[in-house]
Write an enzyme that holds these catalytic residues in place. Structure first.
Site, PDB file in Angstrom:
ATOM      1  N   TRP A 199      -2.388  -2.564  -2.447  1.00 42.52           N
ATOM      2  CA  TRP A 199      -2.887  -3.899  -2.492  1.00 42.52           C
ATOM      3  C   TRP A 199      -3.099  -5.047  -0.940  1.00 42.52           C
ATOM      4  O   TRP A 199      -3.320  -4.923  -0.274  1.00 42.52           O
ATOM      5  CB  TRP A 199      -0.714  -3.813  -2.139  1.00 42.52           C
ATOM      6  CG  TRP A 199      -0.449  -5.166  -2.395  1.00 42.52           C
ATOM      7  CD1 TRP A 199      -0.163  -5.702  -3.718  1.00 42.52           C
ATOM      8  CD2 TRP A 199       0.222  -6.609  -1.682  1.00 42.52           C
ATOM      9  NE1 TRP A 199       0.575  -7.652  -3.721  1.00 42.52           N
ATOM     10  CE2 TRP A 199       0.914  -7.510  -2.559  1.00 42.52           C
ATOM     11  CE3 TRP A 199      -0.661  -6.935  -0.738  1.00 42.52           C
ATOM     12  CZ2 TRP A 199       1.213  -8.876  -2.512  1.00 42.52           C
ATOM     13  CZ3 TRP A 199       0.221  -8.377   0.322  1.00 42.52           C
ATOM     14  CH2 TRP A 199       0.573  -8.910  -0.485  1.00 42.52           C
ATOM     15  N   CYS A 220       1.111  -1.104  -0.374  1.00 43.23           N
ATOM     16  CA  CYS A 220      -0.189  -0.493   0.253  1.00 43.23           C
ATOM     17  C   CYS A 220       0.568   1.747  -0.439  1.00 43.23           C
ATOM     18  O   CYS A 220       2.052   1.595   0.522  1.00 43.23           O
ATOM     19  CB  CYS A 220      -0.941   0.194   1.331  1.00 43.23           C
ATOM     20  SG  CYS A 220      -1.822  -1.295   1.340  1.00 43.23           S
ATOM     21  N   ARG A 269       3.829   0.342  -4.660  1.00 44.32           N
ATOM     22  CA  ARG A 269       3.511  -0.645  -3.265  1.00 44.32           C
ATOM     23  C   ARG A 269       2.751  -1.153  -3.741  1.00 44.32           C
ATOM     24  O   ARG A 269       2.383  -1.547  -2.150  1.00 44.32           O
ATOM     25  CB  ARG A 269       3.844   0.684  -2.408  1.00 44.32           C
ATOM     26  CG  ARG A 269       5.056   1.398  -1.956  1.00 44.32           C
ATOM     27  CD  ARG A 269       4.833   2.358  -0.771  1.00 44.32           C
ATOM     28  NE  ARG A 269       4.494   1.739   0.396  1.00 44.32           N
ATOM     29  CZ  ARG A 269       5.083   1.333   1.003  1.00 44.32           C
ATOM     30  NH1 ARG A 269       6.832   1.518   0.768  1.00 44.32           N
ATOM     31  NH2 ARG A 269       5.036   1.042   2.417  1.00 44.32           N
ATOM     32  N   GLU A 309       9.559 -14.243 -11.152  1.00 44.59           N
ATOM     33  CA  GLU A 309       8.770 -12.867 -10.433  1.00 44.59           C
ATOM     34  C   GLU A 309       8.031 -11.846 -11.516  1.00 44.59           C
ATOM     35  O   GLU A 309       7.173 -11.334 -11.138  1.00 44.59           O
ATOM     36  CB  GLU A 309       9.045 -11.922  -9.046  1.00 44.59           C
ATOM     37  CG  GLU A 309      10.716 -11.184  -9.780  1.00 44.59           C
ATOM     38  CD  GLU A 309      10.874 -10.123  -8.605  1.00 44.59           C
ATOM     39  OE1 GLU A 309      10.424 -10.464  -7.584  1.00 44.59           O
ATOM     40  OE2 GLU A 309      12.498  -9.826  -8.552  1.00 44.59           O
ATOM     41  N   LYS A 313      14.544 -13.554 -10.506  1.00 45.67           N
ATOM     42  CA  LYS A 313      14.102 -12.401 -11.508  1.00 45.67           C
ATOM     43  C   LYS A 313      13.376 -12.841 -12.448  1.00 45.67           C
ATOM     44  O   LYS A 313      12.488 -12.371 -12.770  1.00 45.67           O
ATOM     45  CB  LYS A 313      15.425 -12.035 -12.059  1.00 45.67           C
ATOM     46  CG  LYS A 313      15.853 -10.754 -11.164  1.00 45.67           C
ATOM     47  CD  LYS A 313      15.435  -9.823 -10.927  1.00 45.67           C
ATOM     48  CE  LYS A 313      15.832  -9.012  -9.684  1.00 45.67           C
ATOM     49  NZ  LYS A 313      15.119  -9.816  -8.113  1.00 45.67           N
ATOM     50  N   HIS A 320      20.316 -36.510  -7.462  1.00 46.33           N
ATOM     51  CA  HIS A 320      19.191 -36.782  -6.487  1.00 46.33           C
ATOM     52  C   HIS A 320      17.837 -36.581  -6.732  1.00 46.33           C
ATOM     53  O   HIS A 320      16.908 -35.790  -5.495  1.00 46.33           O
ATOM     54  CB  HIS A 320      20.130 -35.750  -5.038  1.00 46.33           C
ATOM     55  CG  HIS A 320      21.353 -36.371  -5.066  1.00 46.33           C
ATOM     56  ND1 HIS A 320      21.822 -36.823  -4.489  1.00 46.33           N
ATOM     57  CD2 HIS A 320      22.153 -35.483  -5.216  1.00 46.33           C
ATOM     58  CE1 HIS A 320      23.096 -37.492  -4.101  1.00 46.33           C
ATOM     59  NE2 HIS A 320      23.380 -36.584  -4.912  1.00 46.33           N
ATOM     60  N   GLU A 349      18.920 -15.995  -7.262  1.00 50.12           N
ATOM     61  CA  GLU A 349      19.106 -13.985  -7.503  1.00 50.12           C
ATOM     62  C   GLU A 349      18.098 -14.508  -8.940  1.00 50.12           C
ATOM     63  O   GLU A 349      17.115 -13.662  -9.282  1.00 50.12           O
ATOM     64  CB  GLU A 349      19.870 -13.573  -7.828  1.00 50.12           C
ATOM     65  CG  GLU A 349      19.769 -11.939  -8.133  1.00 50.12           C
ATOM     66  CD  GLU A 349      18.094 -11.756  -7.522  1.00 50.12           C
ATOM     67  OE1 GLU A 349      17.651 -10.500  -7.746  1.00 50.12           O
ATOM     68  OE2 GLU A 349      17.603 -11.910  -5.581  1.00 50.12           O
ATOM     69  N   ASN A 379      -1.735   1.746   6.112  1.00 46.63           N
ATOM     70  CA  ASN A 379      -0.969   0.733   5.373  1.00 46.63           C
ATOM     71  C   ASN A 379      -0.927  -0.141   6.861  1.00 46.63           C
ATOM     72  O   ASN A 379      -0.391   0.025   7.475  1.00 46.63           O
ATOM     73  CB  ASN A 379       0.806   1.283   5.232  1.00 46.63           C
ATOM     74  CG  ASN A 379       1.854   0.662   4.663  1.00 46.63           C
ATOM     75  OD1 ASN A 379       1.383  -0.465   3.969  1.00 46.63           O
ATOM     76  ND2 ASN A 379       2.478   1.156   4.465  1.00 46.63           N
ATOM     77  N   GLY A 380      -1.155  -1.974   6.353  1.00 53.27           N
ATOM     78  CA  GLY A 380      -0.094  -1.982   7.396  1.00 53.27           C
ATOM     79  C   GLY A 380      -1.838  -3.750   7.794  1.00 53.27           C
ATOM     80  O   GLY A 380      -2.148  -3.222   6.823  1.00 53.27           O
ATOM     81  N   LYS A 396       6.332  -3.929  -3.367  1.00 55.56           N
ATOM     82  CA  LYS A 396       7.942  -3.563  -3.538  1.00 55.56           C
ATOM     83  C   LYS A 396       8.466  -3.727  -2.149  1.00 55.56           C
ATOM     84  O   LYS A 396       9.737  -4.288  -2.424  1.00 55.56           O
ATOM     85  CB  LYS A 396       8.114  -1.807  -4.129  1.00 55.56           C
ATOM     86  CG  LYS A 396       9.494  -2.211  -3.876  1.00 55.56           C
ATOM     87  CD  LYS A 396      10.314  -2.354  -4.614  1.00 55.56           C
ATOM     88  CE  LYS A 396      11.748  -1.407  -4.664  1.00 55.56           C
ATOM     89  NZ  LYS A 396      13.087  -2.649  -5.512  1.00 55.56           N
TER      90      LYS A 396
END
Length: 612
Positions: A76, A2, A27, A492, A489, A508, A485, A102-103, A607
């Site tokens: 969000w 948010c 956000r 996502e 990338k 394995h 990483e 926000n939260g 983010k």
């Protein structure tokens, strides 16, 4: 999670709010809303489901909302599905209190039940509506003003929140309350701003206050007053933000992510230069004394997402150079498994925003245990930066794209610098080797620039695999950390399933996933592990895999095995992650573009993860 913006001044608020929200859409972007108070002391609320452009169209870019005091929010979803009804701002039954949040309020159901018994009616599924009506409840019950109502609400609310609230009886004011979720307040020439993050207000002011945890602020035109939870006034120092305002704009690039990929040479160089002078590292600005470094018996690196991958690379580098045992921890797991911590240990918390909820909780757990803490963060004045014993600031500048690139690279550089200096102070390397390592670090920005000059080859290759169903990244040692990483990338921003595996683990069980045409990307930058990784690539090729190799110039024999090869400049084997990650960032970017996706705002992601 948010984005929040608030404004009070002498100009129309709505265009300022929309502009600020556009800088915070990374956000959250499933819905958005504005609340603006006009000259008749009436608040008009407008909401829209979807991206911010829907709200802008609905309000004629803010021109349809008249008034110089307002709040805005881009969402969000956490409580309640994305919808116009669940979008913020929310208001009390009589419109007396209007707020954004926000939260996550953990005990919202308990509070909601209490309010229902008191006659309140709820129209949304959000915990934010509960908070707004709880504030209204205490305002009316005790009749002691907004600060009192907010303080009483804060004692009842469990969870994290950044609340920005307007009250009908206080038309010239905006009120803010904060616990764990980020919030900054800016002032400039009779105007006051509040936002979740710096980019939202950087265009308007560089003078900001950081509201502390469990504190309240009253905003008037060009003025701010702060209070603690006991309603007592407290003093704050004004801080100047040194970020370049243009750094929060696209600057001619199609996407923020590509712009930020190209900003990596400068960000890396700036971070190096912040602690390197005349060929030597000076950690005075970080606050670590040589005696403290000598006494460290164990390092714990705590982080989430890409920052965790930095930690995995750091484990190899620090242990090999400085000979200090390193344990890498997922911040979301750290405090819940009740870790055994050496009292002479150092907990390093890595976070771009400095507000990551799990990382902040891990930091507090370490401090409660009496363990020394060091933060590696990008945002000055952030919660983690303020609470850690020592801080190493990365100089990436604002990073807007959800998928991190330059913040990751500067975090790596910070770790390298720490590792080299720790090794020198602990006498694990001689002065000649130390100077050579520092010199090699200083060469990395130019080498990153050289990789970026050859990005068209990667673009061509990425287009061939834009319809892939599965992509696997393999490597050994530090190359495995790079693979993690690269895989993140890819998944996502392209939504293609990808995984990173330690190459030796293929036999394995993992190799059963290989089918004809499956893309396997092998990372081969470590000389001692090169041949072993090649043999693993041969194994998957024999089972139908299509191979991409990523290696250093000079290792041309890989072309006998790989179908496509990307080369990076040679560097010290400890630092190869900084170079090898660049083609992988570009690969993920170009695959996403070829699939026609929103690179900067991938679905379901935000983010800054400021809630657990």
């Amino acid at each position: 999670m948010c984005g929040i913006v608030g404004f009070i001044g002498s100009r129309q608020a709505a265009p300022v709010l929309l502009d600020g929200l556009s800088k915070l859409e990374y956000r959250g972007y499933d819905s958005a809303g504005l609340a603006v108070r006009n000259d008749a002391n009436e608040v008009e609320i407008v909401k829209a489901k979807g991206r911010l452009k829907e709200l802008a169209a609905k309000t004629n870019d803010g021109q349809a909302l008249k008034g110089c005091c307002g709040i805005g929010h881009t969402r969000w979803a956490t409580h309640g599905e994305p919808s116009e009804t669940n979008a913020h701002p929310h208001c009390s039954d009589d419109g007396n209190v209007v707020g954004v949040h926000n939260g996550i309020i953990e005990n919202y159901q308990e509070l909601k039940d209490k309010l229902v018994k008191s006659g309140y009616i709820f129209y949304s599924e959000t915990d934010t509506e509960v908070a707004v009506k709880l504030i209204d409840y205490y305002l009316k019950k005790y009749e002691d003003g907004p600060v009192d109502a907010l303080a009483r609400s804060m004692t009842r609310i469990r969870g994290s929140y950044a609340l920005v609230v307007m009250f009908k009886d206080y038309p010239e004011e905006i009120y803010v309350a904060r616990k764990d979720s980020p919030m900054i307040i800016g002032v400039e020439k009779g105007e006051t701003y509040v936002a979740s993050d710096v980019p939202a207000i950087l265009k308007y002011t560089r003078n900001v206050y950081y509201i502390g945890n469990i504190e309240i602020a009253k905003l008037d035109k060009g003025m701010v007053e702060f209070y603690n939870i006991d309603r007592e006034p407290i003093e704050k120092e004004l801080t100047e933000i040194h970020w370049d305002a243009e750094a929060a704009e696209k600057g001619g690039f199609e996407h923020f992510m590509m712009k930020e990929i190209h900003e990596q040479p400068k960000a890396v160089l700036d971070t190096i230069n912040s602690v390197v002078s005349e060929g030597r590292i000076d950690l005075a600005s970080v606050g670590l004394e040589d005696e403290e470094i000598k006494n460290i018996r164990q390092i714990y690196i705590v982080a989430c997402g890409s920052a965790y991958h930095v930690g995995v690379a750091a484990q190899y580098v620090i242990e090999d150079l400085a000979k200090i045992p390193v344990r890498v921890e997922l911040a979301s797991e750290f405090r819940y498994r009740k870790p055994l911590l050496d009292k002479n240990g150092l907990v390093i918390v890595i976070s771009q925003s400095g507000e990551t909820a799990d990382s902040l909780a891990a930091l507090r757990e370490a401090k409660n245990r009496g363990i020394k803490t060091l933060a590696i963060v990008n945002v000055v004045g952030s919660s983690i930066a303020r609470e850690a014993d020592n801080v190493f600031y990365t100089l990436a500048g604002p990073e807007i794209a959800v998928a991190t690139t330059k913040a990751y690279s500067t975090q790596l550089i910070a770790i390298y610098l720490l590792a080299v200096q720790f090794a020198k102070v602990r006498e694990e390397i001689r002065d000649e080797a130390y100077l050579q390592l520092v010199k090699e670090l200083q060469s990395l920005p130019d080498k990153i620039s050289r990789i970026l000059e050859d990005k068209e080859r990667i673009q061509w290759f990425a287009a061939k695999f834009s319809n892939a169903h599965d992509i696997f990244f393999i490597g050994r040692g530090i190359d495995y950390a790079i693979s993690m990483e690269g895989s993140l990338k890819m998944k996502e921003i392209s939504y293609i399933h990808s995984e990173a595996y330690a190459a030796g683990e293929l036999k394995h069980g993992t190799i059963s996933l290989i089918e004809d045409g499956t893309l396997v990307i092998g990372i081969l930058t470590q000389p001692d592990l090169y041949e072993k990784t090649v043999s693993n690539m041969v194994e998957v090729k024999s089972r139908g895999a299509y191979l991409m190799g990523l290696t250093s110039y000079g290792n041309y024999e890989i072309e006998d095995t790989a179908d496509f090869t990307v080369y990076i400049p040679k560097t010290d084997e400890h630092f190869t992650t900084s170079l090898a990650v660049i083609p992988l960032q570009l690969m993920g970017y170009y695959v996403s573009v070829a699939r026609g996706l929103d690179v900067d705002k991938p679905r379901n992601l935000a983010k800054s993860v400021t809630v657990e």
